[in-house]
Scaffold this motif. Structure first.
Motif, mmCIF file in Angstrom:
data_model
loop_
_atom_site.group_PDB
_atom_site.id
_atom_site.type_symbol
_atom_site.label_atom_id
_atom_site.label_comp_id
_atom_site.label_asym_id
_atom_site.label_seq_id
_atom_site.Cartn_x
_atom_site.Cartn_y
_atom_site.Cartn_z
ATOM 1 N N LEU A 1 0.823 -1.204 0.000
ATOM 2 C CA LEU A 1 0.000 0.000 0.000
ATOM 3 C C LEU A 1 0.859 1.256 0.000
ATOM 4 C CD1 LEU A 1 -2.749 1.335 0.104
ATOM 5 C CD2 LEU A 1 -2.746 1.053 2.586
ATOM 6 N N VAL A 2 1.906 1.264 0.795
ATOM 7 C CA VAL A 2 2.805 2.426 0.825
ATOM 8 C C VAL A 2 3.428 2.658 -0.551
ATOM 9 C CG1 VAL A 2 5.016 3.243 1.734
ATOM 10 C CG2 VAL A 2 3.281 2.358 3.291
ATOM 11 N N GLU A 3 3.745 1.583 -1.263
ATOM 12 C CA GLU A 3 4.302 1.716 -2.610
ATOM 13 C C GLU A 3 3.328 2.440 -3.534
ATOM 14 O OE1 GLU A 3 7.343 1.523 -5.268
ATOM 15 O OE2 GLU A 3 7.398 0.826 -3.169
ATOM 16 N N GLN A 4 2.026 2.157 -3.375
ATOM 17 C CA GLN A 4 1.008 2.836 -4.176
ATOM 18 C C GLN A 4 0.911 4.316 -3.822
ATOM 19 O OE1 GLN A 4 -1.083 1.610 -6.657
ATOM 20 N NE2 GLN A 4 0.099 -0.279 -6.618
ATOM 21 N N LEU A 5 1.214 4.639 -2.583
ATOM 22 C CA LEU A 5 1.070 6.018 -2.110
ATOM 23 C C LEU A 5 2.268 6.907 -2.445
ATOM 24 C CD1 LEU A 5 -0.388 5.217 1.425
ATOM 25 C CD2 LEU A 5 -1.637 6.266 -0.465
ATOM 26 N N LYS A 6 3.385 6.292 -2.805
ATOM 27 C CA LYS A 6 4.595 7.068 -3.079
ATOM 28 C C LYS A 6 4.360 8.067 -4.210
ATOM 29 C CE LYS A 6 8.190 3.874 -1.480
ATOM 30 N NZ LYS A 6 9.303 2.971 -1.896
ATOM 31 N N ASP A 7 4.820 9.293 -3.999
ATOM 32 C CA ASP A 7 4.786 10.361 -5.003
ATOM 33 C C ASP A 7 3.380 10.836 -5.332
ATOM 34 O OD1 ASP A 7 7.622 10.111 -5.295
ATOM 35 O OD2 ASP A 7 7.307 8.446 -6.682
ATOM 36 N N VAL B 1 -4.813 4.166 4.731
ATOM 37 C CA VAL B 1 -4.215 5.092 3.767
ATOM 38 C C VAL B 1 -3.547 6.261 4.494
ATOM 39 C CG1 VAL B 1 -4.789 6.836 2.030
ATOM 40 C CG2 VAL B 1 -5.649 4.496 1.782
ATOM 41 N N CYS B 2 -4.230 6.816 5.463
ATOM 42 C CA CYS B 2 -3.672 7.960 6.196
ATOM 43 C C CYS B 2 -2.442 7.552 6.996
ATOM 44 C CB CYS B 2 -4.737 8.561 7.099
ATOM 45 S SG CYS B 2 -6.069 9.384 6.188
ATOM 46 N N ARG B 3 -2.454 6.340 7.534
ATOM 47 C CA ARG B 3 -1.264 5.858 8.229
ATOM 48 C C ARG B 3 -0.094 5.725 7.266
ATOM 49 N NH1 ARG B 3 -3.233 1.373 10.582
ATOM 50 N NH2 ARG B 3 -2.396 -0.088 9.041
ATOM 51 N N GLY B 4 -0.362 5.230 6.050
ATOM 52 C CA GLY B 4 0.693 5.111 5.043
ATOM 53 C C GLY B 4 1.244 6.457 4.621
ATOM 54 N N ILE B 5 0.359 7.435 4.448
ATOM 55 C CA ILE B 5 0.806 8.785 4.098
ATOM 56 C C ILE B 5 1.685 9.353 5.209
ATOM 57 C CG2 ILE B 5 0.027 11.166 3.721
ATOM 58 C CD1 ILE B 5 -2.428 9.993 2.300
ATOM 59 N N GLY B 6 1.282 9.076 6.454
ATOM 60 C CA GLY B 6 2.080 9.543 7.590
ATOM 61 C C GLY B 6 3.454 8.917 7.627
ATOM 62 N N GLU B 7 3.532 7.629 7.326
ATOM 63 C CA GLU B 7 4.824 6.947 7.312
ATOM 64 C C GLU B 7 5.741 7.532 6.245
ATOM 65 O OE1 GLU B 7 4.136 2.803 6.820
ATOM 66 O OE2 GLU B 7 3.129 2.555 8.754
ATOM 67 N N LEU B 8 5.170 7.913 5.121
ATOM 68 C CA LEU B 8 5.959 8.496 4.038
ATOM 69 C C LEU B 8 6.283 9.964 4.287
ATOM 70 C CD1 LEU B 8 4.076 7.016 0.940
ATOM 71 C CD2 LEU B 8 6.431 6.494 1.599
ATOM 72 N N GLN B 9 5.612 10.557 5.280
ATOM 73 C CA GLN B 9 5.708 12.002 5.520
ATOM 74 C C GLN B 9 5.394 12.754 4.227
ATOM 75 O OE1 GLN B 9 9.648 12.576 7.258
ATOM 76 N NE2 GLN B 9 8.852 12.122 9.291
ATOM 77 N N SER B 10 4.341 12.266 3.585
ATOM 78 C CA SER B 10 3.931 12.810 2.289
ATOM 79 C C SER B 10 2.967 13.980 2.479
ATOM 80 C CB SER B 10 3.238 11.712 1.472
ATOM 81 O OG SER B 10 2.531 12.242 0.380
ATOM 82 N N PRO B 11 3.016 14.972 1.583
ATOM 83 C CA PRO B 11 2.057 16.085 1.654
ATOM 84 C C PRO B 11 0.769 15.796 0.892
ATOM 85 C CG PRO B 11 3.673 16.530 -0.051
ATOM 86 C CD PRO B 11 4.057 15.195 0.560
ATOM 87 N N ALA B 12 0.520 14.531 0.540
ATOM 88 C CA ALA B 12 -0.640 14.194 -0.277
ATOM 89 C C ALA B 12 -1.948 14.631 0.393
ATOM 90 C CB ALA B 12 -0.676 12.682 -0.537
ATOM 91 N N LYS B 13 -2.846 15.196 -0.422
ATOM 92 C CA LYS B 13 -4.179 15.544 0.050
ATOM 93 C C LYS B 13 -5.019 14.270 0.179
ATOM 94 C CE LYS B 13 -4.024 19.578 -3.038
ATOM 95 N NZ LYS B 13 -4.648 20.178 -4.249
ATOM 96 N N VAL B 14 -5.945 14.282 1.115
ATOM 97 C CA VAL B 14 -6.889 13.171 1.279
ATOM 98 C C VAL B 14 -8.293 13.713 0.999
ATOM 99 C CG1 VAL B 14 -7.873 11.474 2.852
ATOM 100 C CG2 VAL B 14 -5.428 12.028 2.982
ATOM 101 N N ILE B 15 -8.955 13.115 0.024
ATOM 102 C CA ILE B 15 -10.298 13.549 -0.359
ATOM 103 C C ILE B 15 -11.238 12.358 -0.226
ATOM 104 C CG2 ILE B 15 -11.748 14.526 -2.178
ATOM 105 C CD1 ILE B 15 -9.153 15.750 -3.367
#
Length: 239
Positions: free
Chosen positions: A62-68, A101-115
């Motif tokens: 899942l984290v791989e999908q969230l990258k970038d 998903v939000c946990r994965g974004i947090g692990e990546l320290q990503s600025p991705a928006k969540v909608i």
């Protein structure tokens, strides 16, 4: 710009995928049944499709999908079967996926928006909607019946409350359509708050919901206005 769409084969999610691709946005989608995608969509050079159930994916996958990713948009819904509506594994599908998903974004320290595609039946306590909407016996009875008899309703409520009360350090928006109908993109209106009766809900085309979510992804002024909020969207013609 890369957008991960969850529920990309659903009635609203497919509109979103198509509109994002038409805007030259790179799209990733995780779907259970990729054969539901129209051929022209499935073969689009800017679309990457992963066949999986999000809740069965490993954290690493899942984290791989969230990258970038620039944004993650959830258009997830429950299948219209008894197992899909009431089965233990899917009882809190939207909430459980959103939390992962939000946990994965947090692990990546990503600025991705969540909608999140939420529901017009969610009453936002921050706008005193829970007081205004539940102030009659009929409305209280309907909401109680939905909570008791319709598990997806509880799932949607829980997901919205997760964003409002638990999500820290991430930017999000939960879009609340009213009565969903088919139709093309047309003029629509946005409200910060629900009307005073759940019995007077207007109609919202799925294409318009997708269009607004595209604007949240791409338009900085739209995101600046609606981030951290629960906009209600309805077709202007119906109002």
């Amino acid at each position: 710009m890369v957008v991960l769409v969850l529920g990309g084969t659903g009635k609203t999610g497919l509109h979103l995928v198509q509109q994002l691709l038409a805007r030259n946005v790179k799209v990733r989608t995780i779907v259970r049944s990729p054969e539901k995608l129209p051929i022209e969509v499935a073969r689009h050079s800017e679309l990457a499709v992963t066949t999986a159930k999000v809740l069965e994916m490993s954290d690493e996958a899942l984290v791989e999908q969230l990258k970038d990713c620039t944004a993650v948009v959830s258009c997830l819904g429950h299948e219209g079967t008894y197992q899909g509506m009431c089965g233990k594994a899917s009882r809190f599908l939207v909430y459980d996926v959103l939390r992962r998903v939000c946990r994965g974004i947090g692990e990546l320290q990503s600025p991705a928006k969540v909608i999140l595609m939420s529901t017009g039946l969610y009453t936002n306590p921050d706008n005193d909607e829970d007081v205004k909407i539940r102030n009659t016996c009929g409305q209280r009875a309907l909401l109680c019946m939905l909570s008791t008899c319709l598990p997806p309703h509880n799932d949607n409520m829980r997901a919205a409350e997760f964003l409002r009360t638990e999500l820290k350090g991430m930017e999000w928006c939960a879009v609340r359509p009213e009565l969903l109908i088919d139709g093309e993109v047309s003029q629509y209106e946005l409200r910060d708050s629900l009307v005073c009766s759940i019995f007077s809900a207007g109609q919202t085309s799925r294409a318009n919901v997708a269009h607004f979510m595209c604007e949240l992804v791409q338009n900085p002024s739209a995101w600046q206005k609606w981030r951290g909020r629960f906009p209600v969207i309805y077709n202007a013609a119906v109002s």
